[in-house]
Design an enzyme around this catalytic site. Structure first.
Site, PDB file in Angstrom:
ATOM      1  N   GLU A 127       0.679  -1.290   0.016  1.00 45.41           N
ATOM      2  CA  GLU A 127      -0.486  -0.154  -0.219  1.00 45.41           C
ATOM      3  C   GLU A 127       0.835   1.295   0.192  1.00 45.41           C
ATOM      4  OE1 GLU A 127      -3.080   0.010   3.080  1.00 45.41           O
ATOM      5  OE2 GLU A 127      -3.477   1.979   2.131  1.00 45.41           O
ATOM      6  N   GLY A 267       2.642   2.834  11.147  1.00 45.42           N
ATOM      7  CA  GLY A 267       2.700   1.658  12.266  1.00 45.42           C
ATOM      8  C   GLY A 267       2.198  -0.051  11.932  1.00 45.42           C
ATOM      9  N   ASN A 271      -2.638  -6.190   4.445  1.00 49.34           N
ATOM     10  CA  ASN A 271      -2.565  -6.962   4.483  1.00 49.34           C
ATOM     11  C   ASN A 271      -3.748  -8.943   4.352  1.00 49.34           C
ATOM     12  OD1 ASN A 271      -0.010  -6.238   3.592  1.00 49.34           O
ATOM     13  ND2 ASN A 271       0.715  -6.613   5.540  1.00 49.34           N
ATOM     14  N   GLU A 304      -5.576  -3.061  12.493  1.00 51.54           N
ATOM     15  CA  GLU A 304      -5.442  -4.185  11.335  1.00 51.54           C
ATOM     16  C   GLU A 304      -6.201  -4.945  10.819  1.00 51.54           C
ATOM     17  OE1 GLU A 304      -3.871  -2.451   9.306  1.00 51.54           O
ATOM     18  OE2 GLU A 304      -2.966  -1.151  11.041  1.00 51.54           O
TER      19      GLU A 304
HETATM   20  N1  TRP Z   1      -3.722   1.129   6.073  1.00 53.49           N
HETATM   21  C1  TRP Z   1      -2.722   0.890   6.644  1.00 53.49           C
HETATM   22  C2  TRP Z   1      -3.007   0.715   7.869  1.00 53.49           C
HETATM   23  O1  TRP Z   1      -3.273   0.287   8.343  1.00 53.49           O
HETATM   24  C3  TRP Z   1      -1.267   2.296   6.216  1.00 53.49           C
HETATM   25  C4  TRP Z   1      -0.156   1.733   5.240  1.00 53.49           C
HETATM   26  C5  TRP Z   1       0.755   1.006   6.338  1.00 53.49           C
HETATM   27  C6  TRP Z   1       0.397   2.667   5.118  1.00 53.49           C
HETATM   28  N2  TRP Z   1       2.118   1.098   5.811  1.00 53.49           N
HETATM   29  C7  TRP Z   1       2.231   2.077   4.902  1.00 53.49           C
HETATM   30  C8  TRP Z   1       0.134   3.700   4.371  1.00 53.49           C
HETATM   31  C9  TRP Z   1       3.108   2.481   3.695  1.00 53.49           C
HETATM   32  C10 TRP Z   1       1.006   4.476   2.460  1.00 53.49           C
HETATM   33  C11 TRP Z   1       2.724   3.534   2.883  1.00 53.49           C
HETATM   34  O2  TRP Z   1      -3.212   2.152   8.756  1.00 53.49           O
HETATM   35 ZN    ZN Z   2      -6.039   1.662   8.305  1.00 53.19          ZN
END
Ligand code: TRP
Ligand code: ZN
Length: 891
Positions: A127, A267, A271, A304
Site C-alpha cells: 500500500e 505503524g 495485508n 489492522e
Molecule cells: N493501511 C495502513 C493502515 O493501517 C497504512 C500503511 C501502512 C501505509 N504502511 C503504509 C500507507 C505505507 C502508506 C505507505 O493504516
Molecule cells: Zn488503516
C-alpha cells in the site's frame, strides 16, 4: 527518484480499468543479491468499458524485465513500450494470459516500499502503490484478483515462508533451498498482497468464531523477541471477539498471522491474513514497553484486524476514497479502545491530538478534504485529516443516526458491497438507505460536505435568556476559513450534543419551542445546518449554563464566552466527563494567554489563582478517576498553544507555560506529594498489569512527579531516582528518566541517561524512547544534543523509528529549540530531509511537516523557514513525495 515531472491526478478523471485480472499466480525466487518474480496474470477486457481492445498499460517501477509472454507468444522488444513507470502492449484477444519475469533488488531497497529486507528478512509493503515495484501489474485498488503465491529461498536463512491466505503446498529443493505455496481464496487488490521470508519464531493460539470455526493465530518475531508477543496476542483475540459482538463481523480464513519487522514506514499494514507490523506496534512487556506503548499495540492490532472487513472485504475504488477504509477503521478501533479501557480518557486523548495536529494540518498549505480531489503522490495523503478527521466524520454519522441506526447502516454497507471496491458515497448511501428501510427519512446530501470541503469549521455560540418568558436561546454561527483551492465554503451539518445545567450542575429538561412536554430529555443533539441558526428552549426557570459539544460531537472550533468562574464550575459539575476536562483546558488557555501577553510586554508574570484553586480541587478529589485527574493536570501543550495563536510566539509560549507549571508545583506541592506517594506505594505493592485502572494510577503518579521535580527539592529528587531504580516496569522508569532529563540536576541526569543506555542498548525500541526524551527536552542546547545523538551507535537514518524518535521528536515536540531564532533548527531539518529524500522519500516527506507551517511564525522565522524549503527544492532530484509537499508549501 523522479525522472518525469510529477503530475497532479484528479478524482474527476476517474475511469474504470480497461482490463481485469481474474487470477494472479506469482512465483518468487529470493536470493541475497537479487530476486526473481514470475507473474502469470489471467486477464480479460473489462466488459464495463465496452468493446474494442485498447492498449494494455501496466504499472511497473524499477523492474528489470527478463521475459514477457502473451498466451504462447514470446514478445520481442518491438512488441511493447517500456517507460520508467509503465509497460504498454497490445492485446489481440478479449481474454489472454500474460507471463512476465522480472529481476528486482530487495537487498538494496531503502525506501521500504515493495519487496525489501529488514534485519535480514524479506518482507513487503504494497500500500498504496508498492506492488508495481514487485511486478508489472494493474496496481489500482479496483482491480481485484485471486492470488496464488509460491516463494523459494535458502532453508537455513529463511526457514519461514509466508504469504496471504492458506498454505497449500511446500517442499525442498536442490542446494539447501525450500519453497511454499499459499493461496488466498478472496479477491483482493494488489495493495493487500504480502510476502515474508525469514528466520522467525512464532507464538500460536486459536480463536473460535461466532459460527464455531477454529482459526489459528500466529505472531511471528525475531527469536529474541518471542517473550514480548503475548500482549499483542491478547489484543488480537479481544479484537476478534469485539468485532463479532459489536458489528457481527466474523473472521474468514483458517489462519491469521502478524509479522513484526523493525524497518517500517508506518505503524502496520492490513495485508489479507498476513498483517505486517512495525515491531513498535507488536512488542510489549512490562519491563520494556510503557503503558502508552501497550495501549498503542492494542489499538493497532485492533485497527489492522478490523480492516479485514472495513478495507479488505469491502475495499476502496480509488485512492481518493482512502478515508472510506481508514476513517471508518480508526473510528472502529477508537470505540474498541474505549470499550477496553476508559472511554472518557480515550476521547480526551484523541481530541487533544486532533485539535493539536489535525487542526494544524487543516490550517496549513497541505490542507485537503477527507476525500481529497487531487494529489501528486498518494503516500502524502495518509494524513491526520484522512485518518483522524475521517474517523470524526464517521462518529458524527453515528451521533446523528443513533447507535442502532448506525449499526443498521454498517450492516447494509457490508452486505451490499462485500467483495467490491467502492466509494465514500456508497458508504453514506448505505447509511441513508438503511435509515429509510427502517422508516426514517434522512437526507445526508448536506452532510457529505464533510468529505469534500477542507478546513476546520468555526462555531461561535451566543445565548439569550428571557426570565419573563422563561425561554433560553442559543444562536450558532458557523464559518470555515479558506483552504488551498477552496475559497468559499457551504455550511456543514454540525451535530451539537448539549445539556443546560442549573446552579447545582443538574441537567435541565430540554424542550424546544413547539415541542410537547413528553419530548423533554436532559441531553440532546441539535443539528446546526445553517450559517446562522437559533434554538429556543422553553420552561427554563433560571438562567442556565450550557454544556456544549459534549464528547466533542463535531470536529469544530467552538467558542462560547464563558467566564473563568463558569469554567471552574463546569470543571467540577459538568456531568459529561469530556466537557469537565475541556472546561479545564479552556480555563488554562485563558490563563496562559494572559501570561503569554505579559511575557510579550515584558511585564511581571502573574498566574491567575483560579487555575491553581481549580486544579487543587481536582487533585484532592479522591472520587475522580486518577486518569482524569492526570488529564486535567496536564496543561495544553506548547504545540496546541501555537496552533491556536494567530502568530505563534514560541519563546513567549514556552516561558509562560513553564512559569505556570513552576507556580503550580509550588502552590500545589502538598497535595501533589500526597497523591504521588499514595500511588507510588500502590505501584510498589502490585506487579505490573496492562489494565485501565493501573494505567490510570501510573499516569497520575507520573504527572505528579513531573510537577514535583520542578520544585527542585531534594526529597523529590531522591524519590525520582528511587522510582527510576526500583521500578519493575518501563512506564515508571521512563517517566522518572524524562523528569531528570528536563531537570537542572546535571549529574543525576547524565548518570541516569548513561545507566539507561547501558541497560537497554540491545533493545532498539527502548533506545528509541531514550532518544525521544532527550530530543524533546526544552533545556537550552537542544540542537547540539540531537546532533550528538545522531552519532550514537544505536542511531541510524535508515530506520524510520529512529528518525521519528530523534528528528521527529525534536522538530515536532521541542518547539523552543527547533524554532531557535538563528534558524539552526530549520537548517538541520532541511539537511535531514535532503538526505532522506534519496533513501526513503515517504519518511523524508513526513519529517518535512514542521517546516510547512512557516506562515504561523514571525517575519524573521518565516523567512528562515522559507529559505530552507527553497533550498530543499533546489537540492536536485526530488522524489514526488518531497516535491509535492515542498512545492505546495511555497505557493
Ligand atoms: N493501511 C495502513 C493502515 O493501517 C497504512 C500503511 C501502512 C501505509 N504502511 C503504509 C500507507 C505505507 C502508506 C505507505 O493504516
Ligand atoms: Zn488503516
Amino acid at each position: 527518484m523522479r525522472t518525469e515531472q510529477p503530475k497532479m491526478i484528479y478524482l474527476k478523471d476517474y475511469q474504470a480499468p480497461e482490463y481485469l485480472i481474474d487470477e494472479t499466480n506469482l512465483t518468487f525466487e529470493l536470493f541475497d543479491d537479487h530476486s526473481l518474480v514470475h507473474a502469470q496474470l489471467l486477464m480479460r477486457r473489462n466488459p464495463a468499458r465496452g468493446a474494442g481492445l485498447p492498449p494494455l498499460v501496466l504499472d511497473g517501477q524499477q523492474l528489470e524485465l527478463l521475459s514477457l509472454v502473451m498466451d504462447d507468444h514470446e514478445l520481442q522488444v518491438g512488441d511493447y513500450q517500456l517507460t520508467d513507470n509503465h509497460l504498454t502492449l497490445q492485446p489481440t484477444a478479449a481474454s489472454f494470459t500474460l507471463n512476465s519475469s522480472v529481476r528486482i533488488h530487495p537487498e538494496t531497497n531503502t525506501a521500504l516500499e515493495g519487496l525489501y529486507k529488514s534485519s535480514g528478512m524479506f518482507c513487503t509493503q504494497c500500500e498504496a502503490e508498492g506492488f508495481r515495484k514487485i511486478t508489472y501489474y494493474l496496481d489500482r485498488p479496483d482491480v481485484m484478483s485471486r492470488f496464488t503465491t509460491s516463494l523459494s529461498a535458502s532453508k537455513q536463512d529463511y526457514p519461514v515462508l509466508l504469504s496471504n491466505g492458506n498454505p497449500i503446498a511446500s517442499g525442498s529443493e536442490e542446494g539447501g533451498r525450500h519453497w511454499a505455496t499459499w493461496q488466498d481464496p478472496f479477491m483482493k487488490p494488489a495493495y493487500l498482497f504480502a510476502l515474508v521470508a525469514g528466520d522467525l519464531w512464532c507464538i500460536e493460539d486459536s480463536f473460535t468464531t461466532m459460527s464455531a470455526r477454529e482459526v489459528t493465530l500466529r505472531i511471528y518475531v525475531e527469536p529474541e523477541n518471542i517473550d514480548k508477543c503475548q500482549h499483542a496476542m491478547d489484543s488480537l483475540k479481544k479484537s476478534m471477539r469485539w468485532d463479532e459482538e459489536v458489528y457481527s463481523r466474523e473472521y474468514d480464513l483458517d489462519i491469521f498471522m502478524i509479522v513484526a519487522v523493525n524497518d517500517f514506514n508506518m505503524g502496520a499494514m492490513e495485508n489479507k491474513g498476513l498483517n505486517i507490523f512495525n515491531s513498535s506496534c507488536v512488542l510489549a512487556r512490562a519491563e520494556t514497553a510503557t503503558d502508552a506503548a501497550h495501549q498503542r499495540v492494542e489499538a493497532v492490532v485492533a485497527h489492522e484486524y478490523f480492516h479485514n472487513w472495513s478495507g479488505n472485504r469491502v475495499t476502496c475504488r480509488d485512492w481518493f476514497q482512502l478515508s472510506l477504509k481508514e476513517g471508518f477503521t480508526v473510528f472502529r478501533d477508537a470505540e474498541f479502545s474505549a470499550d477496553m479501557n476508559s472511554r472518557t480518557v480515550k476521547r480526551i486523548e484523541d481530541v487533544a491530538y486532533l485539535r493539536t495536529h489535525q487542526f494544524a494540518e487543516d490550517a496549513g498549505p497541505m490542507a485537503h478534504a477527507v476525500r481529497p480531489d487531487s494529489f501528486m503522490e498518494i503516500s502524502n495523503f495518509y494524513t491526520l485529516t484522512v485518518y483522524e478527521k475521517g474517523s470524526e466524520v464517521v462518529r458524527m454519522l453515528q451521533t446523528l443516526l443513533g447507535a442502532e441506526g448506525f449499526r443498521r447502516g454498517s450492516d447494509l454497507y457490508f452486505a451490499r458491497h462485500d467483495g467490491q471496491a467502492v466509494t465514500c458515497d456508497d458508504f453514506i448511501q448505505a447509511m441513508q438507505d438503511a435509515a429509510s428501510i427502517a422508516g426514517q427519512a434522512l437526507d445526508l446530501s448536506q452532510f457529505k460536505r464533510w468529505y469534500s470541503q477542507a478546513g476546520t469549521p468555526r462555531l461561535a455560540v451566543s445565548e439569550a435568556y428571557d426570565p419573563a418568558a422563561k425561554t433560553y436561546s442559543l444562536t450558532f454561527r458557523q464559518d470555515c476559513p479558506a483552504s488551498p483551492g477552496q475559497v468559499a465554503k457551504l455550511p456543514f451539518v454540525i451535530p451539537v450534543e448539549l445539556a443546560l445545567l442549573d446552579d447545582q450542575g443538574r441537567e435541565l429538561p430540554l424542550r424546544l419551542v413547539g415541542e410537547g412536554a413528553e419530548a423533554a430529555v436532559s441531553t440532546r443533539v441539535l443539528s446546526v445546518v445553517e450559517a446562522e441558526q437559533s434554538f429556543t428552549f422553553v420552561d427554563i426557570a433560571e438562567r442556565p449554563l450550557p454544556s456544549l459539544l459534549r464528547g466533542f460531537s463535531a470536529p469544530v472550533k467552538l467558542s462560547f464566552p464563558y467566564s473563568r468562574a463558569q469554567l471552574q464550575f463546569l470543571m467540577q459539575h459538568d456531568s459529561d466527563g469530556f466537557n469537565r476536562w475541556d472546561a479545564g483546558q479552556q480555563l488554562a488557555v485563558q490563563v496562559l494567554r494572559e501570561l503569554i501577553g505579559q511575557v510579550q510586554r515584558g511585564e511581571p508574570l502573574l498566574l491567575d489563582q483560579r487555575l491553581v484553586e481549580a486544579l487543587r480541587t481536582v487533585l484532592t478529589n479522591e472520587s475522580l478517576d486518577p486518569a482524569m485527574v492526570a488529564e486535567m493536570l496536564s496543561l495544553p501543550s506548547e504545540a496546541y498553544l501555537a496552533e491556536i495563536s494567530e502568530v505563534a510566539d514560541v519563546d513567549a509560549i514556552h516561558a509562560a507555560r513553564e512559569f505556570a507549571r513552576k507556580q503550580l508545583s509550588e502552590a500545589l506541592f502538598e497535595p501533589l506529594w500526597q497523591r504521588y506517594q499514595d500511588n507510588r506505594v500502590a505501584s510498589r505493592r502490585t506487579a505490573y498489569v496492562a489494565q485501565a485502572a493501573h494505567f490510570a494510577r501510573r499516569s497520575l503518579q507520573n504527572i505528579a512527579l513531573s510537577y514535583l521535580l520542578l520544585s527542585e527539592r531534594p526529597q523529590v529528587l531522591a524519590a525520582c531516582l528511587e522510582q527510576y531504580e526500583v521500578a519493575d516496569n518501563m512506564t515508571e522508569r521512563l517517566a522518572a528518566l524524562a523528569c531528570l532529563v528536563n531537570s537542572p540536576f546535571e549529574n543525576e541526569r547524565a548518570q541516569t541517561l548513561a545507566d539507561f543506555a547501558e541497560q537497554f542498548k540491545a533493545n532498539s525500541l527502548v533506545m528509541d524512547q531514550w532518544f525521544s526524551v532527550q530530543a524533546a527536552s526544552g533545556l537550552p542546547g537542544g540542537l547540539q544534543r540531537v546532533q550528538q545523538l545522531m552519532t550514537h551507535p544505536a542511531f541510524t537514518l535508515s530506520n524510520p523509528n529512529k528518525v521519528r524518535a530523534l528528528i521527529g521528536a525534536f522538530a515536532g515536540q521541542n518547539l523552543i529549540n527547533f524554532h531557535a531564532a538563528d534558524g539552526s533548527g530549520y537548517r538541520f531539518l532541511a539537511e535531514q530531509v535532503i538526505s532522506l529524500n534519496a533513501s526513503n522519500p515517504q519518511i523524508a516527506s513526513r519529517q518535512l511537516a514542521p517546516l510547512t507551517r512557516w506562515r504561523k511564525y514571525d517575519a524573521s522565522r518565516q523567512a528562515l523557514m522559507k529559505a530552507e524549503l527553497e533550498r530543499i527544492l533546489a537540492s536536485g532530484e526530488l522524489s514526488s513525495d518531497v516535491y509535492e509537499v515542498v512545492s505546495k508549501s511555497l505557493l
